[in-house]
Each structure stands twice: as C-alpha cells, then as structure tokens.
Scaffold this motif. Structure first.
Motif, PDB file in Angstrom:
ATOM      1  N   ARG A  82       0.838  -1.204   0.000  1.00 11.03           N
ATOM      2  CA  ARG A  82       0.000   0.000   0.000  1.00 11.03           C
ATOM      3  C   ARG A  82       0.874   1.256   0.000  1.00 11.03           C
ATOM      4  O   ARG A  82       0.541   2.250  -0.636  1.00 11.03           O
ATOM      5  N   GLU A  83       2.020   1.193   0.674  1.00  9.22           N
ATOM      6  CA  GLU A  83       2.921   2.344   0.724  1.00  9.22           C
ATOM      7  C   GLU A  83       3.511   2.645  -0.653  1.00  9.22           C
ATOM      8  O   GLU A  83       3.609   3.814  -1.058  1.00  9.22           O
TER       9      GLU A  83
ATOM     10  N   ALA B 158       0.856   4.199  -2.848  1.00  6.36           N
ATOM     11  CA  ALA B 158       0.629   5.601  -2.504  1.00  6.36           C
ATOM     12  C   ALA B 158       1.727   6.490  -3.070  1.00  6.36           C
ATOM     13  O   ALA B 158       1.460   7.584  -3.587  1.00  6.36           O
TER      14      ALA B 158
ATOM     15  N   CYS C  89       1.258   7.098  -6.698  1.00  8.96           N
ATOM     16  CA  CYS C  89       0.205   8.080  -6.986  1.00  8.96           C
ATOM     17  C   CYS C  89       0.691   9.518  -6.809  1.00  8.96           C
ATOM     18  O   CYS C  89       0.065  10.449  -7.326  1.00  8.96           O
TER      19      CYS C  89
ATOM     20  N   SER D 122      -8.463   8.199  -6.744  1.00  8.43           N
ATOM     21  CA  SER D 122      -8.291   6.830  -6.247  1.00  8.43           C
ATOM     22  C   SER D 122      -9.641   6.274  -5.852  1.00  8.43           C
ATOM     23  O   SER D 122     -10.605   6.987  -5.658  1.00  8.43           O
TER      24      SER D 122
END
Length: 314
Positions: free
Chosen positions: A258-259, A262, A265, A311
């Motif tokens: 997930r990091e 992110a 993005c 997102s």
C-alpha cells in the motif's frame, strides 16, 4: 464465441533468434491496438475475458494482442536461460509491435500489464527514445510497481520452475490453485477455464505446465541486495512515463505494498488507483468489476478520465 488467431514474430537474441507467439483478437487492421502482457509464469490466454470485453465495448476499431512471453505458452524457449529478463522481453515486444504496425498502421497504442507484464510496460513507456510505432497513450499497471516486496519474491520462488506432471487438466488446475489463491475468489469452472492454456500434453500421456522451467534460473540468481539495487532504475523508468496510467492493486497484495502504491500516486504519471477487496497478487481481470475498471479506462475519453476521482476501491 469470439476466438483469437495465433501468430508468431521472429525475435533476435544472443544465440541467434527465437519465435514469440501472440494471440490477436479483433480485425487485424483496427487502428487502436491494446497489448495485454501476462505475469511471470502465465501466458497470453489469461486475457480472454478482457479481450472479448474490449472488443464488445470498443467495436471494430480495436484489436488486442496478447503475447506469450518467450519461454511461455506457444513461444519458443531460449537457449541461454539468463536471457529470461525484462530487456529481452521488451525487445521482443518491439518486434511484435513493428510487425503489427507494418501489417496495419497503429494509430492508438495502449498497454495492460499484469505483474511482470507491467514491468515490461514500464520499460517501454518510461525509457527515452524507445522506437514504438506511436507513443504509448494509456498504461494499466496491474499489481506491480518499482518496489517489489522481497517476501513475495521468496513466495514465488517456492514454486517457480516446478512444472510437474498431471494426469488431467483438473489435477493441474487443483495444484495451481494451491499457489494462486492470492488471485482472489474464482468459481471452480472459471478457474478450470483459466487453467486450460496453462498446461500442455506430454508425449507419454498426461500434462505438464506450459513454461520453460529455466525461467527460474535468473529468478533464483536474484538476492535481496540486488532486488533493492534495481529499485532506483525502476523508479527512474516510472518517473519517465508520460502515458495516462491506471494502477490496480489487490487489497491484500504481498507484492505491491500500500505504501508503494501511494508513492506511485504522488509521482511519475500520478495514476488513478483502484483496489479490489478480497484479492491479493494479482487480480486476474476476469471479475466484472476488474474488467470494467480496465475497459472504462482504456475506452473513455480524456475528459471523462479527468473527471474521475484520483483513487478508489473496487
């Protein structure tokens, strides 16, 4: 039911040349080409559901090419297993794109890449002066990015290269399911259908997995230090991407954290992120919400994409 045609392209390598197979959907002269590239131990028929959806929604102007990366599916195997890597794969894709463009001019080029296929897409989209027939317009990165979690590579290493022998396709499908549950829920009939192209018959009877076991040789030569050292080069490629980008992630993925998603993005092409609940590595792009996310992105107008939220969760 719509079915693809099997095609081949000759690709140079360090020991001469090899043939790469690719499955072509739609009219061979359609100007909008979508390339769908599979994961490490998979093959091009993984995208049957997505290809049919793209043709149904995109009409006669769309063709879809789904390569069997060298060493997989109907493609030949390399004489030197150390050739199994992104530089070879990206060069092969340029050969395929050149052949397709020669057969009928490509006016619009999009890329869908699952895991390894996404890394190939990053290499083509992010490196300067790549001789693409036209600039890559849209890129879908399916559960992959510049940072690949070492624990996930270790997990993949436990089964990669073990092609086995099976009495039936069902037995092979059952064995593959044991190491593929990160793909998320699949009805038994859907998983069996997805497994059909993953095996090939043996001369003495029975079946084995479709790929060259030697694809595991360079994979096993990789250590954690080398994997981390490669991240800077991958981030440089990623930051060079100019195509509009969609990032897909299995919410339980052990390969794309997930990091990392992110951070992706925040930089480079600043993609829209869509996560799929109940799925790990990697979404198979068979479930309707996954298919709709990809077809909607590839076939939408630029204005529609600009108006979408940055997102979301599938």
């Amino acid at each position: 039911m719509t079915v693809p045609t099997l095609n081949y392209v000759s690709c140079p390598d360090a020991t001469g040349s090899h043939r790469m197979a690719y499955w072509l959907w739609g009219a061979s002269d359609a100007p909008h080409l979508v390339v769908c590239a599979h994961g490490l131990s998979r093959q091009g028929r993984d995208f049957d559901t997505l290809a049919r959806a793209l043709l149904a929604a995109g009409g006669p102007g769309v063709r879809v090419a789904c390569p069997d990366v060298v060493g997989r599916g109907r493609s030949e195997w390399l004489r030197d297993p150390m050739g199994y890597g992104i530089p070879t794969y990206a060069a092969d894709m340029l050969q395929m794109l050149g052949q397709l463009h020669q057969e009928a001019p490509v006016r619009t080029l999009d890329w869908v890449g699952t895991s390894m296929g996404g890394l190939i897409g990053m290499a083509l989209a992010g490196a300067p002066h790549v001789p693409l027939p036209v600039p890559l317009r849209r890129l879908v990165l399916n559960d992959v990015g510049p940072v690949i979690q070492w624990a996930a590579l270790q997990r993949i290493g436990t089964y990669l290269g073990h092609v086995g022998r099976f009495e039936s396709v069902q037995q092979a499908a059952d064995a593959m399911w044991q190491v593929s549950q990160g793909f998320g829920p699949h009805a038994p009939e859907a998983w069996l259908a997805l497994s059909q192209a993953m095996v090939k018959p043996l001369p003495e009877g029975g079946f084995t997995l479709h790929y060259d076991p030697a694809i595991a040789v360079p994979f096993r030569a990789l250590d954690e230090v080398a994997a981390k050292a490669g991240q800077a080069a991958l981030w440089q490629l990623y930051d060079g991407i100019r195509a509009r980008t969609l990032l897909l992630r299995g919410a339980q993925s052990d390969l794309l954290s997930r990091e990392t998603a992110a951070e992706m993005c925040r930089r480079g092409p600043k993609p829209r992120l869509v996560e799929f609940a109940g799925v790990g590595h990697a979404p198979t792009l068979i479930a309707s919400d996954q298919v709709e996310a990809v077809t909607g992105f590839l076939l939408a107008t630029d204005t529609a994409i600009d108006e979408e939220p940055h997102s979301g969760t599938g």
